[in-house]
Motif scaffolding. Structure first.
Motif, PDB file in Angstrom:
ATOM      1  N   LYS A  67       0.711  -1.503   0.295  1.00 55.56           N
ATOM      2  CA  LYS A  67      -0.218   0.342   0.325  1.00 55.56           C
ATOM      3  C   LYS A  67       0.973   1.328  -0.188  1.00 55.56           C
ATOM      4  O   LYS A  67       0.221   2.235  -0.414  1.00 55.56           O
ATOM      5  CB  LYS A  67      -0.687   0.335   1.227  1.00 55.56           C
ATOM      6  CG  LYS A  67      -1.678   0.811   1.025  1.00 55.56           C
ATOM      7  CD  LYS A  67      -3.397   0.682   2.343  1.00 55.56           C
ATOM      8  CE  LYS A  67      -3.557   1.905   2.701  1.00 55.56           C
ATOM      9  NZ  LYS A  67      -4.624   2.182   1.478  1.00 55.56           N
ATOM     10  N   ASP A 194      -5.150  10.105 -10.493  1.00 55.56           N
ATOM     11  CA  ASP A 194      -5.881   9.252  -9.236  1.00 55.56           C
ATOM     12  C   ASP A 194      -7.458   9.264  -9.575  1.00 55.56           C
ATOM     13  O   ASP A 194      -8.019  10.058 -10.492  1.00 55.56           O
ATOM     14  CB  ASP A 194      -5.887   9.899  -7.637  1.00 55.56           C
ATOM     15  CG  ASP A 194      -6.644   8.496  -6.877  1.00 55.56           C
ATOM     16  OD1 ASP A 194      -7.312   8.202  -7.596  1.00 55.56           O
ATOM     17  OD2 ASP A 194      -6.097   8.425  -5.843  1.00 55.56           O
ATOM     18  N   PRO A 195      -7.775   7.497 -10.233  1.00 49.37           N
ATOM     19  CA  PRO A 195      -9.259   7.347 -10.342  1.00 49.37           C
ATOM     20  C   PRO A 195      -9.867   7.146  -9.588  1.00 49.37           C
ATOM     21  O   PRO A 195     -11.103   7.878 -10.012  1.00 49.37           O
ATOM     22  CB  PRO A 195      -8.679   5.760 -11.285  1.00 49.37           C
ATOM     23  CG  PRO A 195      -8.025   5.299 -10.701  1.00 49.37           C
ATOM     24  CD  PRO A 195      -6.962   6.450 -10.472  1.00 49.37           C
ATOM     25  N   GLU A 196     -10.043   7.683  -8.415  1.00 48.50           N
ATOM     26  CA  GLU A 196     -11.124   7.808  -7.926  1.00 48.50           C
ATOM     27  C   GLU A 196     -11.548   9.667  -7.654  1.00 48.50           C
ATOM     28  O   GLU A 196     -12.360   9.164  -6.935  1.00 48.50           O
ATOM     29  CB  GLU A 196     -10.430   7.396  -6.445  1.00 48.50           C
ATOM     30  CG  GLU A 196     -11.488   7.307  -5.016  1.00 48.50           C
ATOM     31  CD  GLU A 196     -10.924   6.723  -3.606  1.00 48.50           C
ATOM     32  OE1 GLU A 196     -11.974   6.527  -2.828  1.00 48.50           O
ATOM     33  OE2 GLU A 196      -9.706   6.262  -3.524  1.00 48.50           O
ATOM     34  N   THR A 197     -10.272  10.446  -7.753  1.00 54.55           N
ATOM     35  CA  THR A 197     -10.176  11.572  -7.034  1.00 54.55           C
ATOM     36  C   THR A 197     -10.674  12.080  -8.287  1.00 54.55           C
ATOM     37  O   THR A 197     -10.853  13.884  -8.343  1.00 54.55           O
ATOM     38  CB  THR A 197      -9.641  12.478  -6.437  1.00 54.55           C
ATOM     39  OG1 THR A 197      -7.945  12.373  -6.753  1.00 54.55           O
ATOM     40  CG2 THR A 197      -8.812  12.052  -5.062  1.00 54.55           C
ATOM     41  N   THR A 198     -10.717  11.879  -9.698  1.00 54.12           N
ATOM     42  CA  THR A 198     -10.100  12.688 -11.029  1.00 54.12           C
ATOM     43  C   THR A 198      -9.457  12.900 -10.633  1.00 54.12           C
ATOM     44  O   THR A 198      -8.839  14.102 -12.156  1.00 54.12           O
ATOM     45  CB  THR A 198     -11.162  12.780 -11.264  1.00 54.12           C
ATOM     46  OG1 THR A 198     -11.698  13.848 -10.740  1.00 54.12           O
ATOM     47  CG2 THR A 198     -12.495  11.598 -11.433  1.00 54.12           C
ATOM     48  N   GLU A 201      -2.390  12.914  -8.039  1.00 59.86           N
ATOM     49  CA  GLU A 201      -2.207  13.073  -6.624  1.00 59.86           C
ATOM     50  C   GLU A 201      -1.107  12.428  -6.662  1.00 59.86           C
ATOM     51  O   GLU A 201      -0.475  12.224  -7.468  1.00 59.86           O
ATOM     52  CB  GLU A 201      -3.573  12.380  -6.133  1.00 59.86           C
ATOM     53  CG  GLU A 201      -4.693  11.954  -6.374  1.00 59.86           C
ATOM     54  CD  GLU A 201      -5.068  13.750  -5.291  1.00 59.86           C
ATOM     55  OE1 GLU A 201      -4.316  14.291  -4.742  1.00 59.86           O
ATOM     56  OE2 GLU A 201      -6.263  13.994  -5.993  1.00 59.86           O
TER      57      GLU A 201
END
Length: 207
Positions: A67, A194-198, A201
Motif C-alpha cells: 500500500k 487518481d481514478p478515485e478523485t480524478t 495526486e
C-alpha cells in the motif's frame, strides 16, 4: 501396585513414580507428572504466541510494502533562507526548488508577512486576491521539480481573522518570509491521475 496401566517402581520415601503411557499420570507421585504435562503445555502455548507475533508482523510489513511502496527517506537535507519585501512567495519557492534540483521537498516552517495574498479556497476553482497586510501563521506543502508544488497557507489579518487555502502566484512578501525546506534525497515526488478523485495526486517513488 498393579493394574490401571501404571506401576510402582519403588517408594523412595514416596518421591518416585513411573508415568504410564496408556492412562496418564496417577498414583503415588502424580503431581510430578502433572508438572511435566503443564510444562509441555506452556511451551506449546509460548511457541504459538511467538508464531502469531511473527506472522502478524510479516503480514503488516507486506501490507505496508504494497500500500505504501516507499515511505522512508534515508537521507534528508535542509535549507534555510529569507525572502525580502516584494518577493512572490509561491514563485520564489518554486524557483528555489528548481535551482537546487529538489525532487522531494517539504516545507518545515515559515514565518513572515504578506501585503497581498492569492488563495484558492476549498472546493473552488479560482483564486481570490486579498489585500493585507497579513501575518503568515502557517505554510505547509510538498515541493518537487518533477511533480510540481502543492502548498497551503493560512494568514491572519489585523483584526485576527484567519483564512487559508491553496497558495497561488501573486502573494507578495510584506517585511520578510523566513523559510526552512527539507529535501528527502532518496525519494522523488511525482503526480499521476487518481481514478478515485480524478485529480493529479502525489506518488512517492524511491530513487
Amino acid at each position: 501396585m498393579k493394574g490401571g496401566g501404571y506401576k510402582d517402581i519403588g517408594s523412595d520415601n514416596g518421591n518416585s513414580a513411573d508415568c504410564a503411557a496408556n492412562t496418564g499420570c496417577k498414583g503415588i507421585n502424580g503431581t510430578k507428572c502433572k508438572g511435566v504435562i503443564m510444562g509441555a503445555a506452556v511451551g506449546c502455548a509460548t511457541l504459538l504466541i511467538v508464531y502469531c507475533v511473527v506472522a502478524s508482523t510479516y503480514m503488516l510489513v507486506v501490507y505496508s510494502t504494497v500500500k505504501y511502496p516507499c515511505v522512508e527517506s534515508v537521507h534528508d537535507h535542509s535549507f534555510a533562507f529569507r525572502l525580502h519585501p516584494g518577493d512572490d512567495l509561491y514563485s520564489s519557492l518554486n524557483a528555489f526548488v528548481s535551482d537546487h534540483a529538489i525532487d522531494a521537498g517539504y516545507i518545515v516552517t515559515c514565518v513572515g508577512s504578506l501585503t497581498v495574498a492569492s488563495i484558492r479556497f476549498a472546493n473552488n476553482e479560482n483564486y481570490t486576491t486579498l489585500q493585507g497586510p497579513f501575518e503568515i501563521v502557517s505554510l505547509t506543502g510538498t515541493l518537487s521539480t518533477s511533480g510540481g508544488s502543492h502548498i497551503h497557507i493560512s494568514i491572519s489579518a489585523g483584526n485576527g481573522t484567519t483564512v487559508g487555502g491553496h497558495l497561488g502566484e501573486g502573494s507578495l512578501v510584506y517585511t520578510t518570509a523566513e523559510i526552512v525546506i527539507g529535501d528527502a534525497t532518496s525519494l522523488k515526488f511525482i503526480r499521476t491521475i487518481d481514478p478515485e478523485t480524478t485529480y493529479y495526486e502525489l506518488d512517492v517513488v524511491c530513487k
